[in-house]
Scaffold this motif. Structure first.
Motif, PDB file in Angstrom:
ATOM      1  N   PRO A   1       0.862  -1.191   0.000  1.00  0.00           N
ATOM      2  CA  PRO A   1       0.000   0.000   0.000  1.00  0.00           C
ATOM      3  C   PRO A   1       0.894   1.235   0.000  1.00  0.00           C
TER       4      PRO A   1
ATOM      5  N   VAL B   1      -3.843  -6.809   1.298  1.00  0.00           N
ATOM      6  CA  VAL B   1      -4.434  -5.472   1.293  1.00  0.00           C
ATOM      7  C   VAL B   1      -5.890  -5.432   0.843  1.00  0.00           C
TER       8      VAL B   1
ATOM      9  N   ILE C   1      -1.855  -7.535   8.296  1.00  0.00           N
ATOM     10  CA  ILE C   1      -2.745  -6.433   7.927  1.00  0.00           C
ATOM     11  C   ILE C   1      -2.086  -5.151   8.397  1.00  0.00           C
TER      12      ILE C   1
ATOM     13  N   ARG D   1      -2.625   1.048   7.634  1.00  0.00           N
ATOM     14  CA  ARG D   1      -3.658   1.767   6.880  1.00  0.00           C
ATOM     15  C   ARG D   1      -4.953   0.963   6.758  1.00  0.00           C
ATOM     16  N   ASN D   2      -4.852  -0.340   6.947  1.00  0.00           N
ATOM     17  CA  ASN D   2      -6.029  -1.201   6.803  1.00  0.00           C
ATOM     18  C   ASN D   2      -6.582  -1.694   8.136  1.00  0.00           C
TER      19      ASN D   2
ATOM     20  N   ASN E   1     -10.125  -1.520   7.910  1.00  0.00           N
ATOM     21  CA  ASN E   1     -10.725  -2.025   6.672  1.00  0.00           C
ATOM     22  C   ASN E   1     -11.467  -3.294   7.083  1.00  0.00           C
TER      23      ASN E   1
ATOM     24  N   LEU F   1     -11.694  -6.471   5.082  1.00  0.00           N
ATOM     25  CA  LEU F   1     -10.437  -7.216   5.062  1.00  0.00           C
ATOM     26  C   LEU F   1     -10.257  -7.980   6.371  1.00  0.00           C
TER      27      LEU F   1
ATOM     28  N   ASN G   1     -11.263   4.632   5.082  1.00  0.00           N
ATOM     29  CA  ASN G   1     -10.838   4.002   3.830  1.00  0.00           C
ATOM     30  C   ASN G   1     -10.071   4.944   2.914  1.00  0.00           C
TER      31      ASN G   1
ATOM     32  N   ASN H   1      -7.374   3.049   1.545  1.00  0.00           N
ATOM     33  CA  ASN H   1      -7.704   1.706   1.052  1.00  0.00           C
ATOM     34  C   ASN H   1      -7.552   1.789  -0.470  1.00  0.00           C
TER      35      ASN H   1
END
Lengths: 339, 339, 339, 339
Positions: free
Chosen positions: C135, C169, C186, C189-190, C193, C196, D190, D193
């Motif tokens: 990412p 990701v 993970i 940034r996620n 999420n 995910l 997100n 994301n």
């Protein structure tokens, strides 16, 4: 100190309490909050216990609620009526037209202050600002002209007929600064310099108290309480940006501070868009937003020649910028604010 | 002020420069950084220009580099050799065994200070701490015992044979506090109280300077420069946690500050895990991490009876906690630390 | 879902409950917290209501406490025994020797991965890391080799006999990544999420979940609960630095997160000093501090030739740095950590 | 991709370039920035290299400047003319009347959506919002009605004649959500994301991209570039508050983001005062400040009965609050904003 009065308190009883407090060298404020009438005594500590004991014996006093709030004197709980601070002809506070305070970051010379003063006075400004004692990150940066700067500031203010605001950085300077300035400013770095707060609390000049770089609004309220508790009822709070992770601006202007503080306190609320912005192009939109969010006034850096400024030049408005900004502001004549 | 000497400077030439500086009332430091030999003059301002002019005429002086770095006296660029600050028998600084400074947040009574002092002295402590002037968020919180507290602290230190550390909060108190304390502490809220820094810079006691709640390390270096420039070469920096968005701890202990500062400065580096943790269970692991990351010592709150403490009780270690912590620390006898 | 069992629950009764839960396609965990015995069912949602209804009829089940804590499956309240996650021969978790996970930020080539794998395997590493799906802040930066990168990573791991860790990701990639990797990562940034998290929760590989740049520890616990609730009991939390106002480091490593999380959860705790440091010189002291504060392992970026790295080169250790770091770590063979 | 054209480029030459780009499946934008004429190709990657090779051979193309800025497609450097995004009858962007987007946090029922839609439509609203896929901190919180929610939202929008906005949380949902919604929203969690950004970039619906909780404006620009680069020219940025140390508000609304972004990008700029405020009383002043600072529109949570809301009830305006807010906004009919 806060005392709750019985609901059918007579004028005579109230007068007796006021006299007792004033004889103890303290200042008085009476207001109605939460369905009760409260009388607050602002001032320093020596004779306080004796006074409390006396008040407790009066039938008109239902309770002494010193700790009823973490900041009883600053809180709107007891004093719901918004405070208006008078400086010369100007009234600062909720319901008055926005107060415009402007001038250079630092007093540099007679010519510079005169030029700045004219610009401010001829274009809508109500108070003139300028720093003579400058708190600077580096010991090798320009530290201000000291008393000579105070003189130049006061002189420039007199010439254009505007009261003047300047920063005080140490308790031992309060008296000197107050002898030249109409309003004392306590800067962000000193918001929790409690000795300075107490010294300013003993002064007979209104105090603009700026929020610290990493101060919560709760801490700002406590800092105001130091000044109030020391005897000075004329405290004005000022949001000027807080530290965040984003370097896009010098500081993150937290405009929500204005409505949040409005609920918490009766004190007047200013916004300084210049220090948060860090560069001049951002100042006018932030200034307009500050009035729209409900601020009672603005503190703006204006310099006759920003390129030659000894400090904070990049964020100072030019005289033309200032004129344009003032022209763009709504509701400057009377009116009830932006909303 | 920093002067670069020519490479073949004789002992006589060097002695002449030292004499000139000392006659001007300043202190001297000589070191070799970046392939050159530098001589620094620490001290206050009055006669400085005259001195600079004289130095400039000497053939041994290649340049006067006052602005060569934003903080020339604090920087390792000119003074690569790590400073060790001596307090009584104790040496604080890189390469010495970690210095353990412990005691209560506030001096509360003779019995409390005696008990604390014994616990600290009998279990590995090198200096005793305790606050007599307390900067408190609220004007209604316990503000410390003032001079009476200084007396109790000094007495407790004498009884157990430990030097004492205490906070000073205003320039006008520096002399008083220095008459009782072996080390002055400047707290986080006062890191940019520049008058206080300057006053501490004129004192003849070492100064522990704590990082402000929202101070960058760059600003901490500048603050140290204020003290050094005012004449005090014995400055010790202390990381104690910064403001972040997570309420899980009272402050976010930024242990990377230690290796970052180690590169930037020759000054000794402490860590205060107590104020960052906010509660006692977190103090021991953070203390161990602070030594592992390379700190030269710890500043830890220990109270004989935390439940009854007048301030910061939740984060104070009990005497048993302190013993267990000290027993768990590696490398306390000599040694070169964890890295 | 969490059920509290009666105190005298027989083995037969317990077996019946376990069978019911497993028949519903869920995983089981039994532990004793707060004086009670709890049985947790980890897994996805479809048949759950029916299962709950059945469990409620059993005399051995005292209550179904799905909402007893905001994160019942992650909380230590119900499962006081620390989880150890097994990856091949390696056990990760409290009470085991620290687990060392190392390798390059991104898989770049077969030669690079082979060199990195040898360095890690021959110098104390337990798992090999390398990113195939990266990412990146900019769409124009190197985005990783994708499946080709997964192949190179798996091959390098096989050659040196180390399990491999790599980032996933997007939910639709979980199956593919899990077919090559022994552990799914993970990234920060996620962390929220949630799709995910749920997809990783349905995988049969352990998951390293990194704290988000601005995530509170409370939010990290909730994020872990998503993975656990979706059926995957093998979640490992990782502190990697948070955003603060100081640009001195890339992120502020919050080492207090380790003891705070240790109280809150039974899950294993890693620290990634590389992303917080942002440059290699800071990594070793932070790594040592991470173990001293009690982390169960480290995630470190090591690259055979950092100067040529396609991402995060400045923070990658060289092979020699890595050897020196491992040599400096205490207590790598068995032992109970630094405290 | 960005190509600089020669200054005397003929219409025929320009047309040829446009045709080449469109044949490659990409979208075109032409504008003049920095004294040059630029032609940008927005869209995904497959045939790009071939296209670049062809363009480079054309005499009208002076250079291909893919990396001239970190975010060439989002930057105002090449495209100084502000983008206006059209949604049905509404135009969003600089120079248009402020766009008011309002509705509940989550779609809960047909009755709720109908009531909300009527309130919004009858009181100045231009678009209707409502969430069907909700990213929630806890896996046990209400996660939205999914496709059923999309249907209710679309139906309510049709009934009152307003286009609808809703959040999409996973790449695999983009097609489904775009089949119901007029505008896609990508939420703060997100913002990085990247798979989702790319998927939204391939959609034929405008995208509102909200700033992440700890995202710098630089990162927001990069995130927008992902969407633009994937082929979608209709990106709208939205400030919604960032994380700071002060719990007085849910997030710190960074209104300076508006003028800062205005300089950096040609994209339209919205402000969401509701999520930053966290409670309804703060929303109206922040909304007014957002327009005063120059935002092109607002995203506000309005619920027919906030007390019964399944998420974010405390910050939702009641219908009466909404009416009062709209009545207090200046310059809604045409006009050039506050400055």
């Amino acid at each position: 100190m806060i005392a709750r009065l019985k609901t059918d308190c007579s004028i005579r009883e109230r007068a007796e309490i006021v006299t007792l407090i004033e004889k103890a060298g303290l200042r008085v404020r009476i207001d109605r909050g939460g369905g009760s009438e409260w009388i607050g005594a602002f001032g320093s500590d020596a004779p306080r216990n004796e006074l409390l004991d006396t008040l407790r014996t009066l039938p008109a006093v239902l309770e002494i609620a010193r700790d009823a709030s973490p900041y009883p004197l600053a809180s709107r709980d007891y004093f719901p009526q918004s405070t208006r601070v008078r400086v010369g002809e100007v009234e600062i506070g909720e319901g008055t037209p926005p107060t415009l305070i402007a001038g250079p970051c630092a007093v540099e010379s007679r010519a510079q202050m005169r030029a700045a003063a004219r610009t401010v006075a001829e274009n809508g400004g109500h108070l003139l600002r300028g720093g003579a004692f400058k708190p600077r990150t580096s010991p090798y940066s320009f530290q201000g002209l000291g008393e000579a700067g105070l003189e130049l500031l006061a002189e420039a203010g007199r010439e254009v007929g505007l009261p003047v605001v300047t920063e005080v950085v140490a308790p031992e300077d309060v008296e000197l600064v107050a002898s030249y300035a109409d309003v004392l400013q306590i800067g962000a770095r000193n918001m929790q310099n409690f000795r300075l707060l107490q010294a300013a609390g003993r002064a007979t000049r209104p105090v603009i108290l700026k929020r610290g770089h990493a101060a919560t609004l709760d801490e700002l309220m406590h800092a105001a309480e130091y000044v109030l508790d020391a005897g000075n009822p004329d405290v004005i709070l000022c949001e000027r940006g807080i530290r965040s992770f984003d370097p896009a601006t010098r500081a993150t202007l937290d405009l929500a501070a204005v409505p949040v503080l409005r609920e918490l306190t009766h004190l007047p609320l200013l916004v300084d868009p210049s220090h948060a912005a860090g560069r001049r192009a951002l100042v006018p939109p932030l200034a307009r937003a500050a009035l729209a969010v409900g601020a009672d006034g603005l503190l703006v850096e204006v310099h006759p020649d920003p390129a030659s400024a000894l400090s904070d030049g990049p964020q100072a408005l030019t005289p033309d910028d200032w004129k344009a900004l003032v022209a763009s502001l709504p509701a400057l004549v009377g009116g009830s604010g932006a909303g």
